[in-house]
Scaffold this active site. Structure first.
Site, short mmCIF file in Angstrom:
data_model
loop_
_atom_site.label_atom_id
_atom_site.label_comp_id
_atom_site.label_asym_id
_atom_site.label_seq_id
_atom_site.Cartn_x
_atom_site.Cartn_y
_atom_site.Cartn_z
N TYR A 45 0.75 -1.21 0.13
CA TYR A 45 -0.06 -0.13 0.10
C TYR A 45 0.99 1.22 0.14
CZ TYR A 45 -2.94 3.70 1.98
OH TYR A 45 -3.42 4.89 2.29
N LYS A 66 1.09 4.15 -2.71
CA LYS A 66 0.56 5.62 -2.39
C LYS A 66 1.75 6.57 -2.40
CE LYS A 66 -3.74 6.09 -1.25
NZ LYS A 66 -4.61 7.27 -1.67
#
Length: 268
Positions: free
Chosen positions: A168, A172
Site C-alpha cells: 500500500y 501511495k
C-alpha cells in the site's frame, strides 16, 4: 464581495462547475468531499465500484435538494473502464472542471507474504487508477478556456510508514511525484489546469474504535484534536479554488508527519 456563482464563473467559466469525486459511494471521505462541494455550488459526478447503490442514493438526495448530481460505476483497476467513465461523465454534464481522486484500496499483509499480484493490485488502483483518471479528466480540462483543478488524496504515513502495509505505502508513495509531474504536464498545455494533492492523517476512525484508542490517536497529533473528514474536504476546496497553487502536496494530519509522540501505532 462576489457571490458564489460569480466566483465560480470567474474561476471556471461556469457558475455551476462539475466536480468528479472518485470513491464517493461508501460513507467515507469521498462522500464527505462530494457533499461539501455540492454545498459550495458544484454539480457532482459521484463514482463508485462496489458501492454504486450508495452513490446512487446520494445522487438522488442531492437532486432532491436541487443540486445536479449523478452516480457512475467503474473499476479503476481497468484503464478501459476509466476512459468509459469519463466519456460518460463528460457526455452527461458537458464539461469536467474538478477531479478529486479519493478512491483507494488499503490492505494489510506481512511484508514476507506480499506477492506480485498483491503489489499489482495496489498499484492498479492507487497509482495507475489515479494516473489514468487524471489523464482522462485532464484531456477535457486543457480544452476548456479556464482549465480545471485536480486534487489527489495521498497519505501522510508515506513519510512515516508502519509495518504490514508495504504494498500500500509503495503505491501511495507515487502520488507526490505524480502530482508534481502532472501539474507540469497539464499546466504547460493550459495554464488554467492545476494539480495538487492532500496527504491526510487519520480523519476517520473505524467503527470498532474504542474511546481509549481515539484518545491515544488525539495525543499523537500536535493539535490534540480528533481528525474529521470535514477537515480534508475544507482543504480540497481551498486547493480547488486558489488559482495560484499548483504542484503542492499539503499534509492535513494534525502535525503527525512532523511530530513523534513516542507512542508507536499502526493505526494510521
Amino acid at each position: 464581495m462576489p457571490s458564489t456563482q460569480e466566483k465560480l464563473l470567474d474561476l471556471f467559466g461556469n457558475p455551476a462547475p462539475v466536480a468528479v469525486v472518485t470513491g464517493s459511494g461508501a460513507d467515507r471521505v469521498g462522500k464527505t468531499v462530494a457533499l461539501y462541494l455540492a454545498e459550495h455550488g458544484y454539480r457532482i459526478a459521484l463514482h463508485a465500484n462496489g458501492s454504486i447503490d450508495e452513490a446512487e442514493a446520494t445522487a438522488a438526495n442531492l437532486c432532491d435538494q436541487g443540486i445536479e448530481a449523478k452516480a457512475f460505476a467503474a473499476d479503476l483497476a481497468e484503464e478501459a473502464e476509466i476512459q468509459t467513465l469519463f466519456d460518460s461523465i463528460h457526455f452527461y454534464f458537458g464539461r469536467i472542471d474538478v477531479l478529486v481522486n479519493t478512491a483507494a484500496i488499503w490492505e494489510s499483509k506481512r511484508f514476507d507474504k506480499v506477492t506480485a499480484a498483491d503489489l499489482r493490485r495496489q498499484f492498479d488502483v492507487n497509482a495507475a487508477g489515479t494516473f489514468f483518471c487524471c489523464q482522462a479528466a485532464g484531456r477535457r480540462m486543457i480544452d476548456q478556456p479556464k482549465g480545471g483543478a485536480i486534487v489527489n488524496i495521498g497519505d501522510w504515513s508515506i513519510a512515516r510508514p508502519y509495518p504490514d502495509y508495504a504494498a500500500y505505502f509503495v503505491s501511495k508513495g507515487t502520488l507526490p511525484t505524480m502530482t508534481r509531474s502532472l501539474a507540469v504536464e497539464l499546466g504547460t498545455r493550459n495554464p488554467g489546469v492545476r494539480v495538487n494533492a492532500i496527504l491526510p492523517g487519520q480523519v476517520m476512525q473505524p467503527e470498532e474504535a474504542t474511546s481509549e484508542k481515539i484518545g491515544r490517536d488525539v495525543e499523537r497529533t500536535l493539535v490534540k484534536r480528533k481528525g474529521d473528514p470535514a477537515y480534508l474536504a475544507h482543504a480540497v476546496l481551498f486547493l480547488i479554488e486558489n488559482p495560484f497553487v499548483t504542484g503542492v502536496c499539503l499534509p492535513v494530519d494534525g502535525g503527525r508527519s512532523i511530530f513523534a509522540s513516542g507512542d508507536f501505532s499502526a493505526s494510521g
